[in-house]
Motif scaffolding. Structure first.
Motif, mmCIF file in Angstrom:
data_model
loop_
_atom_site.group_PDB
_atom_site.id
_atom_site.type_symbol
_atom_site.label_atom_id
_atom_site.label_comp_id
_atom_site.label_asym_id
_atom_site.label_seq_id
_atom_site.Cartn_x
_atom_site.Cartn_y
_atom_site.Cartn_z
ATOM 1 N N HIS A 187 0.834 -1.202 0.000
ATOM 2 C CA HIS A 187 0.000 0.000 0.000
ATOM 3 C C HIS A 187 0.878 1.265 0.000
ATOM 4 C CE1 HIS A 187 -2.905 -2.997 1.484
ATOM 5 N NE2 HIS A 187 -3.821 -2.189 0.971
ATOM 6 N N TYR A 188 0.418 2.268 -0.759
ATOM 7 C CA TYR A 188 1.094 3.554 -0.819
ATOM 8 C C TYR A 188 0.095 4.640 -0.430
ATOM 9 C CZ TYR A 188 4.915 1.210 -3.224
ATOM 10 O OH TYR A 188 5.955 0.366 -3.527
ATOM 11 N N GLN A 189 0.535 5.538 0.433
ATOM 12 C CA GLN A 189 -0.344 6.585 0.947
ATOM 13 C C GLN A 189 0.193 7.971 0.592
ATOM 14 O OE1 GLN A 189 -0.608 6.889 5.222
ATOM 15 N NE2 GLN A 189 -2.742 7.586 5.127
ATOM 16 N N CYS A 190 -0.707 8.826 0.143
ATOM 17 C CA CYS A 190 -0.365 10.225 -0.150
ATOM 18 C C CYS A 190 -1.184 11.121 0.791
ATOM 19 C CB CYS A 190 -0.688 10.553 -1.609
ATOM 20 S SG CYS A 190 -0.440 12.295 -2.046
ATOM 21 N N HIS A 191 -0.504 12.040 1.448
ATOM 22 C CA HIS A 191 -1.188 12.927 2.393
ATOM 23 C C HIS A 191 -0.825 14.385 2.081
ATOM 24 C CE1 HIS A 191 -3.275 13.984 6.052
ATOM 25 N NE2 HIS A 191 -2.236 14.757 6.407
ATOM 26 N N PHE A 192 -1.855 15.215 1.924
ATOM 27 C CA PHE A 192 -1.664 16.636 1.605
ATOM 28 C C PHE A 192 -2.284 17.479 2.721
ATOM 29 C CE2 PHE A 192 -3.560 20.538 -0.077
ATOM 30 C CZ PHE A 192 -2.446 21.175 -0.570
ATOM 31 N N LYS A 193 -1.544 18.502 3.128
ATOM 32 C CA LYS A 193 -2.050 19.347 4.201
ATOM 33 C C LYS A 193 -1.494 20.754 4.066
ATOM 34 C CE LYS A 193 -2.292 19.654 9.243
ATOM 35 N NZ LYS A 193 -1.885 19.032 10.539
ATOM 36 N N ASP A 194 -2.374 21.750 4.198
ATOM 37 C CA ASP A 194 -1.920 23.140 4.312
ATOM 38 C C ASP A 194 -2.528 23.727 5.576
ATOM 39 O OD1 ASP A 194 -4.543 23.664 3.746
ATOM 40 O OD2 ASP A 194 -4.186 24.564 1.774
ATOM 41 N N GLU A 195 -2.608 25.037 5.651
ATOM 42 C CA GLU A 195 -3.090 25.655 6.884
ATOM 43 C C GLU A 195 -4.548 25.344 7.182
ATOM 44 O OE1 GLU A 195 -2.334 29.780 6.593
ATOM 45 O OE2 GLU A 195 -0.145 29.588 6.648
ATOM 46 N N HIS A 196 -5.356 25.164 6.140
ATOM 47 C CA HIS A 196 -6.796 25.005 6.354
ATOM 48 C C HIS A 196 -7.350 23.676 5.823
ATOM 49 C CE1 HIS A 196 -6.749 29.231 7.468
ATOM 50 N NE2 HIS A 196 -6.142 29.514 6.311
ATOM 51 N N ILE A 197 -6.636 22.993 4.922
ATOM 52 C CA ILE A 197 -7.165 21.794 4.264
ATOM 53 C C ILE A 197 -6.213 20.623 4.473
ATOM 54 C CG2 ILE A 197 -7.918 20.779 2.080
ATOM 55 C CD1 ILE A 197 -8.469 23.593 1.068
ATOM 56 N N SER A 198 -6.800 19.436 4.659
ATOM 57 C CA SER A 198 -6.005 18.217 4.812
ATOM 58 C C SER A 198 -6.700 17.074 4.064
ATOM 59 C CB SER A 198 -5.854 17.862 6.295
ATOM 60 O OG SER A 198 -5.138 16.648 6.432
ATOM 61 N N HIS A 199 -5.978 16.407 3.183
ATOM 62 C CA HIS A 199 -6.523 15.287 2.418
ATOM 63 C C HIS A 199 -5.513 14.141 2.395
ATOM 64 C CE1 HIS A 199 -10.046 17.384 0.878
ATOM 65 N NE2 HIS A 199 -9.265 18.442 0.596
ATOM 66 N N GLY A 200 -6.044 12.922 2.201
ATOM 67 C CA GLY A 200 -5.170 11.755 2.106
ATOM 68 C C GLY A 200 -5.801 10.688 1.214
ATOM 69 N N ALA A 201 -4.969 9.863 0.642
ATOM 70 C CA ALA A 201 -5.442 8.779 -0.221
ATOM 71 C C ALA A 201 -4.462 7.614 -0.141
ATOM 72 C CB ALA A 201 -5.587 9.259 -1.660
ATOM 73 N N THR A 202 -4.978 6.400 -0.306
ATOM 74 C CA THR A 202 -4.153 5.192 -0.273
ATOM 75 C C THR A 202 -4.418 4.359 -1.518
ATOM 76 O OG1 THR A 202 -4.254 5.123 2.146
ATOM 77 C CG2 THR A 202 -3.590 3.102 1.029
ATOM 78 N N VAL A 203 -3.367 3.824 -2.090
ATOM 79 C CA VAL A 203 -3.504 2.988 -3.279
ATOM 80 C C VAL A 203 -2.743 1.681 -3.054
ATOM 81 C CG1 VAL A 203 -1.494 4.009 -4.409
ATOM 82 C CG2 VAL A 203 -3.243 2.894 -5.795
#
Length: 225
Positions: free
Chosen positions: A30-46
């Motif tokens: 499994h590979y996980q990508c996580h994005f985060k800035d001051e107000h938004i946070s997202h993540g996904a796994t493939v």
């Protein structure tokens, strides 16, 4: 963040790509990508499936064995663990005599299976190997020369066909004999019952005749006196 990565590229912090060079079976996972800035946070796994597929397996005859032909099928370089199946020309599955599975230093699987073919009903045998993830299948066919297969003598063939028939006949005869015995036993019971009833009737008649005879004797004695 990305796990099990080799190269990560991003563009304006809005999208990213993962590139893996020289893939190995250890990259499976499994590979996980996580994005985060001051107000938004997202993540996904493939989930990445690493598949190792080779060309058609090698099938060859080893020699005579247990009144038949000993055949060996082998193939290497598979990932993950492959499935091997023997079958006849019309798709009938055959049971392998033995099967071994090993892994090399790169984690790739090598499979080897043997089969003993007896009788002369098969013209060829198929060895097929399938990858359980991609379901891709490779197979090889080996043709069996009739001259190497044992012949079945006429009396053995006749016996093979006669024994089941004799078994059926014996079962039929046994059932018929049992049925006749049941009928005879029923008739005997009926005859005994009728005999007992006739005996009772006979006794009743004898008693009645004796009573009548005694009455006549008394009557004659009365008038005679």
């Amino acid at each position: 963040m990305v796990y099990n990565t080799v190269n990560v590229q991003s563009e304006a912090l809005r999208q990213g790509t993962l590139s893996i060079q020289h893939v190995h079976n250890s990259d499976d996972g499994h590979y996980q990508c996580h994005f985060k800035d001051e107000h938004i946070s997202h993540g996904a796994t493939v989930k990445l499936h690493v598949v190792g597929i080779v060309s058609a397996p090698r099938v060859h005859m080893i020699g005579p064995e247990d009144g038949g032909i000993w055949i060996l099928c082998s193939s290497g370089g598979w990932f993950p663990r492959p499935r091997l199946q023997w079958s006849g020309e019309v798709g009938i599955k055959l049971m392998a005599l033995s099967e071994t599975l090993t892994q090399d230093g790169d984690g790739l699987f090598h499979v080897e299976a043997s089969l003993v073919v007896t009788g002369r009903s098969l013209d060829n045998v198929i060895c097929s190997i399938q990858n359980p993830v991609s379901h891709q299948e490779n197979m090889s066919v080996i043709f069996l020369p009739k001259s190497l297969l044992p012949r079945v003598s006429p009396w053995e063939a006749a016996l093979t066909g006669t024994v089941p028939v004799l078994g059926i006949l014996l079962i039929g005869i046994s059932y018929t004999g049992w049925k006749e015995h049941q009928i005879k036993e029923k008739e005997v019971k009926k005859w005994k019952k009728e005999s007992e009833e006739m005996g009772e009737m006979t006794k009743e008649k004898e008693v009645a005749l004796k009573d009548k005879d005694d009455g006549n004797k008394k009557l004659l004695a009365f008038f005679g006196g």
